[in-house]
Design an enzyme around this catalytic site. Structure first.
Site, mmCIF file in Angstrom:
data_model
loop_
_atom_site.group_PDB
_atom_site.id
_atom_site.type_symbol
_atom_site.label_atom_id
_atom_site.label_comp_id
_atom_site.label_asym_id
_atom_site.label_seq_id
_atom_site.Cartn_x
_atom_site.Cartn_y
_atom_site.Cartn_z
ATOM 1 C CG MET A 40 -1.669 -1.004 1.061
ATOM 2 S SD MET A 40 -3.349 -0.737 2.388
ATOM 3 C CE MET A 40 -2.955 -0.399 3.709
ATOM 4 N N GLY A 41 2.387 1.209 -0.279
ATOM 5 C CA GLY A 41 3.209 2.006 -0.417
ATOM 6 C C GLY A 41 3.659 2.608 0.926
ATOM 7 C CB ALA A 42 4.110 4.540 4.141
ATOM 8 C CG HIS A 44 8.682 0.046 6.432
ATOM 9 N ND1 HIS A 44 8.382 -0.969 5.513
ATOM 10 C CD2 HIS A 44 6.959 0.217 6.883
ATOM 11 C CE1 HIS A 44 7.374 -1.646 6.754
ATOM 12 N NE2 HIS A 44 6.770 -1.205 6.180
ATOM 13 C CG HIS A 47 6.899 -1.915 2.294
ATOM 14 N ND1 HIS A 47 6.865 -0.771 2.825
ATOM 15 C CD2 HIS A 47 6.101 -2.853 2.299
ATOM 16 C CE1 HIS A 47 5.450 -1.089 3.141
ATOM 17 N NE2 HIS A 47 5.024 -2.032 3.062
ATOM 18 C CD GLN A 71 -5.890 -3.881 2.746
ATOM 19 O OE1 GLN A 71 -6.089 -3.894 1.668
ATOM 20 N NE2 GLN A 71 -5.000 -3.627 4.048
ATOM 21 C CG ASP A 160 0.954 -6.926 8.210
ATOM 22 O OD1 ASP A 160 0.286 -6.349 9.865
ATOM 23 O OD2 ASP A 160 1.546 -6.258 7.915
HETATM 24 O O1 PAF Z 1 0.117 -5.788 3.604
HETATM 25 C C1 PAF Z 1 -0.438 -4.501 2.977
HETATM 26 O O2 PAF Z 1 0.058 -3.479 2.614
HETATM 27 C C2 PAF Z 1 -1.762 -4.976 2.263
HETATM 28 O O3 PAF Z 1 -2.793 -5.037 3.278
HETATM 29 C C3 PAF Z 1 -1.777 -5.343 0.775
HETATM 30 C C4 PAF Z 1 -1.400 -7.021 1.137
HETATM 31 C C5 PAF Z 1 -0.855 -4.931 0.243
HETATM 32 C C6 PAF Z 1 -3.526 -5.806 -0.013
HETATM 33 O O4 PAF Z 1 -3.578 -4.511 0.427
#
Ligand code: PAF
Length: 295
Positions: A40-42, A44, A47, A71, A160
């Site tokens: 979802m960007g932002a 760090h 990622h 979500q 997560d």
């Molecule tokens: O973990 C996330 O960043 C989000 O839940 C995902 C898996 C990209 C779905 O929007």
């Protein structure tokens, strides 16, 4: 399709779903293994570690940036969720990502088509109970992203944990040929798990946020010392209380089903969610199986 940054010609932003699918299929037809990092960007270092794992395992790495509205509940942080798109694209370029899918809302959710999925099993407790509809939104968007990006493997962070179970279940139930790879949580030096939401923390809250990892470490020590599950859970809760972090849940459960542990030997996972002001953080720690003598 646009170049995101003239200084970094490798970054190619794709907004068109059909062209994104075509890019992946063409690479695969040429015998290349494609890895996918949905975000979802932002972005760090967490990622970045997913991209690094994908780079190790695959020939081409693609990513997506899409802040998925389905979500978020109406009272959650969709509107204020950070969206530093240029910085995100520059980072992905430096990491060697070949294509970044940055769709508009109607490319993911075409008007007139209702693709909403329902979820069950590991999606129901914990985050599922506190954030009703959250995992249905995650499952719906991930299924759609996997349709547009039919990669060989997709990379998700262990922070997560419950989301990784939901995604694995989705892949199983829909019969998708995509490997779900779960990568270790990346942490700050005091143990705080990296999260885009850490940016919301005021300095005093940031200092108290270490309570989540401190609590998990205390629970792991209590677990390893052979204490009952309830004792280890109490150690986790105490660490949150000590730093005035409101506890949404602190539990030690089966790492696959998230059901209460049968037998108390594990392996297990300690799950925690805490609130500091208006910021909600989650974290977890896997606990190795212990022998009956250890209990
Ligand atoms: O973990 C996330 O960043 C989000 O839940 C995902 C898996 C990209 C779905 O929007």
């Amino acid at each position: 399709m646009t170049r995101a940054d003239a200084a970094d010609p490798a970054v190619v932003v794709e907004t068109n779903p059909a062209r994104m699918t075509d890019f992946v299929r063409t690479a695969q037809l040429a015998g290349r293994r494609v890895g996918f990092v949905p975000t979802m960007g932002a972005l760090h270092a967490g990622h970045a570690s997913l991209v690094a794992a994908a780079t190790d395992a695959c020939d081409d790495v693609v990513a997506s940036i899409f802040v998925n509205p389905t979500q978020f509940a109406p009272d959650e942080d969709f509107d204020r969720y950070p969206r530093p798109l240029e910085a995100d694209l520059a980072l992905l370029g430096r990491l060697g990502v070949r294509r970044v899918f940055v769709p508009a809302l109607d490319a993911v959710y075409p008007a007139g088509i209702d693709r909403r999925l329902t979820v069950a099993g590991p999606a129901l407790p914990f985050e599922g109970a506190i954030r009703p509809g959250h995992f249905a939104g995650v499952a719906t968007v991930v299924a759609r992203l996997f349709e547009i990006v039919p990669a060989d493997a997709a990379f998700f962070g262990a922070k997560d944990w419950q989301q990784t179970l939901v995604v694995k279940r989705l892949v199983h139930d829909l019969g998708l040929a995509i490997e779900v790879v779960v990568c270790p949580t990346v942490r700050e030096t005091d143990g705080l798990a990296l999260s885009s939401r850490n940016a919301y923390l005021a300095p005093a809250e940031r200092a108290r946020a270490r309570a989540l990892h401190d609590g998990l470490a205390a629970a792991a020590a209590a677990w390893a010392a052979g204490n009952p599950v309830a004792t280890a859970e109490a150690a986790l809760r105490r660490a949150l209380e000590a730093r005035a972090v409101a506890c949404d849940y602190a539990a030690i459960v089966d790492p696959e089903s998230l059901a209460p542990l049968a037998g108390g030997c594990g392996p297990a996972i300690a799950l925690v969610a805490g609130r500091l002001g208006s910021t909600r953080l989650i974290d977890n720690m896997l606990l190795p199986a212990r022998t009956t003598e250890q209990r």
